[in-house]
Motif scaffolding. Structure first.
Motif, PDB file in Angstrom:
ATOM      1  N   GLU A 139     -21.752  26.424 -35.506  1.00 29.60           N
ATOM      2  CA  GLU A 139     -20.630  26.442 -36.446  1.00 29.60           C
ATOM      3  C   GLU A 139     -20.334  27.849 -36.960  1.00 29.60           C
ATOM      4  O   GLU A 139     -19.188  28.246 -37.097  1.00 29.60           O
ATOM      5  CB  GLU A 139     -20.919  25.517 -37.638  1.00 29.60           C
ATOM      6  N   VAL A 233     -20.527  28.411 -43.740  1.00 22.52           N
ATOM      7  CA  VAL A 233     -20.955  27.128 -43.183  1.00 22.52           C
ATOM      8  C   VAL A 233     -21.740  26.385 -44.246  1.00 22.52           C
ATOM      9  O   VAL A 233     -22.704  26.909 -44.807  1.00 22.52           O
ATOM     10  CB  VAL A 233     -21.839  27.305 -41.941  1.00 22.52           C
ATOM     11  N   ARG A 252     -16.735  25.940 -42.318  1.00 25.78           N
ATOM     12  CA  ARG A 252     -17.253  24.945 -41.386  1.00 25.78           C
ATOM     13  C   ARG A 252     -18.273  24.058 -42.087  1.00 25.78           C
ATOM     14  O   ARG A 252     -18.947  24.479 -43.023  1.00 25.78           O
ATOM     15  CB  ARG A 252     -17.904  25.616 -40.170  1.00 25.78           C
ATOM     16  N   ALA A 254     -21.625  21.590 -41.192  1.00 31.77           N
ATOM     17  CA  ALA A 254     -22.607  21.315 -40.147  1.00 31.77           C
ATOM     18  C   ALA A 254     -23.339  20.006 -40.433  1.00 31.77           C
ATOM     19  O   ALA A 254     -23.959  19.849 -41.488  1.00 31.77           O
ATOM     20  CB  ALA A 254     -23.616  22.457 -40.052  1.00 31.77           C
TER      21      ALA A 254
END
Length: 311
Positions: A139, A233, A252, A254
């Motif tokens: 990611e 992330v 992002r 995860a």
């Protein structure tokens, strides 16, 4: 077999140490005699019913999706594994887990246990290390030579993220609290920010990737330390799209999935001395409720392990 199950959602008191049936295995599965299982934040969130929409279980449910043990039965299509193999795995979270004497796992979700690790340490690897890897590389797109800031660096995911990033020659800035500063330094962090004494948002700049393990205000402030085009992330919640656009960065989320092949790669890194498990405490399976309370406190340093059967 003995297992810890929930028959309803709620607090630690709903965890029942009781008899349960030994799971049957399909042709592509192995039956693992559990030596140790690890406790993760997702366990108490599931127990409390916070993820019931995302993960609609049929109760009763055996919790725990981190395991190290020995194969005692293998299906005809369980390629690569046979009775007697010492293995570790992050099993499929959609089914019964490893707070039990036995757990059924897809063979492709398993890997051979690192030779230099005891079962307790090995059980603490899969979910946390796979999460760290997915967040950093899949990611985050982190590359050798880049800089990553890791929040919660003394926790399960954070401690592995520091080590994995260093193994790939990245610069690591780790954020933790005063009691954990020296421990995090031993993991290889290039710089440690003690959040009780210093605000990371005003003392760090131009980071390529931020790994958010906390969410909330920490996530919101993390945009300030990213370089333009960097990536935030989170393993807690999807980062704010408007904030990402304002910073000209990427956000992002995860979510870890089982990956036996990657676990085998991690086992190689462990046996090469590049990774280790930080263990907070080891408790017997019957004390799963106490383990959940410790996990939910947010004060655990590394992994909480449930010992099911001695090595």
């Amino acid at each position: 077999m003995k297992a810890v199950r929930i028959h309803e959602y709620g607090g630690p008191e709903v965890l029942r140490y009781e008899d349960a049936p030994v799971p049957a295995i399909a042709e592509d599965e192995v039956l693992i005699e559990v030596r140790c299982a690890a406790v993760n934040p997702v366990d108490y969130k599931i127990r409390a019913g916070r993820l019931r929409e995302k993960l609609p279980y049929k109760l009763p449910l055996v919790l725990g999706w981190d395991v190290a043990g020995v194969v005692v039965a293998a299906g005809d299509a369980a390629n690569g594994f046979r009775v007697g193999d010492s293995v570790y795995s992050r099993p499929d979270i959609a089914r019964d887990g490893a707070y039990a004497e036995y757990v059924a796992v897809k063979a492709h979700d398993c890997a051979r246990k690192p030779e230099r690790m005891a079962f307790a340490a090995a059980a603490g690897v899969p979910l946390a290390a796979l999460t760290a890897w997915k967040a950093l590389f899949d990611e985050g797109g982190l590359k050798s030579g880049q800089t990553v800031l890791v929040h919660g660096a003394s926790g399960g995911v954070g401690s592995f993220a520091v080590q994995i990033a260093k193994a790939f020659h990245c610069q690591v800035i780790a954020v933790t609290s005063t009691p954990n500063v020296e421990m995090v330094k031993t993991l290889g962090a290039d710089r440690v920010v003690d959040y009780r004494k210093q605000d990371f948002a005003t003392s760090v700049r131009d980071v390529d990737v931020v790994l958010d393990t906390l969410g909330g205000e920490t996530q919101s402030k993390s945009w300030r330390v990213l370089r333009e085009g960097g990536t935030l992330v989170s393993i807690v919640s999807m980062p704010d799209e408007a904030a990402a656009a304002d910073r000209r960065a990427r956000g992002r989320y995860a979510w870890v999935v089982p990956d036996g092949a990657r676990l085998q790669l991690l086992a190689g890194m462990i046996d090469a001395g590049k990774l280790r498990t930080v263990i907070d405490t080891v408790l017997p399976l019957s004390q799963a409720a106490a383990a959940h309370e410790r996990s939910a406190s947010g004060r655990a340093r590394g992994k909480i392990i449930l010992a099911v059967k001695s090595d």
